[in-house]
Design a protein around this motif. Structure first.
Motif, PDB file in Angstrom:
ATOM      1  N   ASP A   1      28.229  65.801  50.028  1.00 33.78           N
ATOM      2  CA  ASP A   1      28.326  64.972  50.062  1.00 33.78           C
ATOM      3  C   ASP A   1      27.793  64.240  51.297  1.00 33.78           C
ATOM      4  O   ASP A   1      27.353  64.103  52.338  1.00 33.78           O
ATOM      5  CB  ASP A   1      28.240  63.951  49.136  1.00 33.78           C
ATOM      6  CG  ASP A   1      27.465  63.530  48.017  1.00 33.78           C
ATOM      7  OD1 ASP A   1      26.560  64.556  47.983  1.00 33.78           O
ATOM      8  OD2 ASP A   1      27.448  62.578  47.531  1.00 33.78           O
TER       9      ASP A   1
ATOM     10  N   PHE B   1      20.416  62.573  54.167  1.00 35.25           N
ATOM     11  CA  PHE B   1      20.107  60.411  53.277  1.00 35.25           C
ATOM     12  C   PHE B   1      19.641  60.845  54.376  1.00 35.25           C
ATOM     13  O   PHE B   1      19.527  59.573  53.379  1.00 35.25           O
ATOM     14  CB  PHE B   1      21.647  60.957  52.458  1.00 35.25           C
ATOM     15  CG  PHE B   1      22.526  61.869  51.901  1.00 35.25           C
ATOM     16  CD1 PHE B   1      21.492  62.398  50.685  1.00 35.25           C
ATOM     17  CD2 PHE B   1      23.694  62.007  51.543  1.00 35.25           C
ATOM     18  CE1 PHE B   1      22.464  63.317  50.052  1.00 35.25           C
ATOM     19  CE2 PHE B   1      24.361  62.864  50.700  1.00 35.25           C
ATOM     20  CZ  PHE B   1      23.734  63.495  49.467  1.00 35.25           C
TER      21      PHE B   1
ATOM     22  N   GLN C   1      16.353  58.213  53.467  1.00 37.73           N
ATOM     23  CA  GLN C   1      16.797  56.560  53.645  1.00 37.73           C
ATOM     24  C   GLN C   1      15.406  55.987  55.109  1.00 37.73           C
ATOM     25  O   GLN C   1      14.913  54.880  53.923  1.00 37.73           O
ATOM     26  CB  GLN C   1      18.160  56.265  53.857  1.00 37.73           C
ATOM     27  CG  GLN C   1      18.718  54.445  53.921  1.00 37.73           C
ATOM     28  CD  GLN C   1      19.995  54.657  54.693  1.00 37.73           C
ATOM     29  OE1 GLN C   1      21.158  53.883  53.421  1.00 37.73           O
ATOM     30  NE2 GLN C   1      20.323  54.795  55.260  1.00 37.73           N
TER      31      GLN C   1
ATOM     32  N   ILE D   1      17.271  59.138  46.912  1.00 37.37           N
ATOM     33  CA  ILE D   1      17.559  60.431  46.560  1.00 37.37           C
ATOM     34  C   ILE D   1      17.993  61.113  45.107  1.00 37.37           C
ATOM     35  O   ILE D   1      19.367  60.082  44.632  1.00 37.37           O
ATOM     36  CB  ILE D   1      19.161  60.558  47.518  1.00 37.37           C
ATOM     37  CG1 ILE D   1      18.681  59.632  49.099  1.00 37.37           C
ATOM     38  CG2 ILE D   1      20.044  60.838  47.840  1.00 37.37           C
ATOM     39  CD1 ILE D   1      19.763  58.541  49.920  1.00 37.37           C
TER      40      ILE D   1
END
Lengths: 233, 233
Positions: free
Chosen positions: B124, B131, B135, B141
């Motif tokens: 992550d 991400f 965003q 997501i």
């Protein structure tokens, strides 16, 4: 004194159109560093690139932020040059103990790179893949040097930025008062050398002031040391 | 029922040599999704690529992990296709409310991607740039789908992986029991349809068992509901 060898791996697909990169190039030229623009390489000679990395003590990735990472050109260079064996395979740690830095420019204000800002993520967070590479290579990670909205800086701020950038390229890490002093002294000395016998009263005044301040600081330090010693006894 | 349209943006410089990607391709073929391999594009037609993104409801980036990111090919695609205006400029939110997923494969064991592991960073964390894009595009997501050490999986585990992967491509998010049930039922129905009148006693048994289990679960749920209601009163 041991001179640090610095390699600046620059990535920008249109570097001649980039005000920021051209400005940084002027600063880098005044320092004894290797400016290495990856998009200009006709083909990537892996062995040559690896040799270049090994010759240097400080390796800096420099790029504009495109979708929270370097442009594709740097990734292509990474994918080809950083073979597993070169970085950490088979016990070869060819990059270990070298320093790794990042110079990143962005058109967004720095304050947007935090929770609640329009980017809602920090610069350090999006740099995670580069830190992971450095860590894999057992390199020493320098704090990221971020240039936000260069085009809005006034001339004085640009000059300040240029000096900070030059220090980032060649000053001994960490960025302590002592290391700064040493860097500025060396810079002054170099500048005088370059004046080639021409008189420069102003320069001499600046250097005198600088040395005087440095002595003042050292005296203050030893005074504080004495006071502390008194307190401890 | 509304059918989700899924686009799989695949990046791999040598996709024909990749066992993992060929395996995933077989799974994707059984689903009604668009498989879009960026390295095969002769040139990137920005408008066409943007139209493709807009046509789909779920966009998945699929790639092997090269230096903690996608191969250079995907970055090149991002740098060209994701123009600022397309993603968030001038009030155009062309990606908003679409779903964004990542399918990433790695030769390292998953346990190395944590503090103390040899990678010392989580999946992550290194996916932060992707991400951040999602965003910025106001996308939803999905959890990352990680494939670790595919080559060491036995056949049973590979089959399990294939089903999980297919669910990742087309199952309604989130991955709840209800959404799983719905997905499997639809899959069974599709399979029967494809049998084209041929008898398949085994298939019917599987479907019967599946429906029976589903009814059992629903009954259990309502029983639990009644008990809880009793407690609350």
């Amino acid at each position: 004194m041991l001179i640090l060898k610095t390699l600046v791996v620059v990535s920008h697909p249109k570097i001649n159109d980039s005000q920021t990169q051209q400005f940084l190039l002027q600063g880098a030229k005044l320092q004894d560093v290797t400016w290495h623009h990856v998009e200009e390489l006709k083909e990537i000679d892996v062995e040559k690139e690896q040799a270049l990395l090994m010759e240097n003590d400080r390796i800096i990735f420099q790029f504009p932020l495109y979708w929270y990472a370097a442009p594709a050109g740097l990734k292509d260079w990474e994918d080809q040059v950083l073979t597993r064996n070169f970085v950490y395979g088979d016990g070869d740690d060819n990059l270990s103990d070298k320093e790794f830095g990042i110079v990143v420019s962005t058109g967004m204000p720095l304050k947007e790179f935090q929770r609640g800002g329009s980017e809602n993520v920090t610069i350090d967070e999006i740099m995670a893949p580069y830190f992971a590479i450095a860590q894999r290579g057992k390199m020493k990670i320098l704090p990221v040097f971020t240039i936000a909205q260069f085009q809005y800086l006034n001339e004085q701020k640009q000059m300040r930025l240029l000096i900070d950038y030059q220090r980032y390229l060649t000053q001994t890490y960490p960025d302590s008062l002592t290391n700064r002093q040493e860097w500025f002294e060396r810079e002054f000395a170099d500048r005088f050398k370059n004046f080639d016998g021409t008189n420069c009263t102003e320069c001499e005044t600046v250097l005198d002031t600088f040395i005087q301040r440095k002595e003042d600081i050292n005296q203050l330090k030893s005074t504080i040391g004495l006071i502390k010693q008194g307190e401890d006894e």
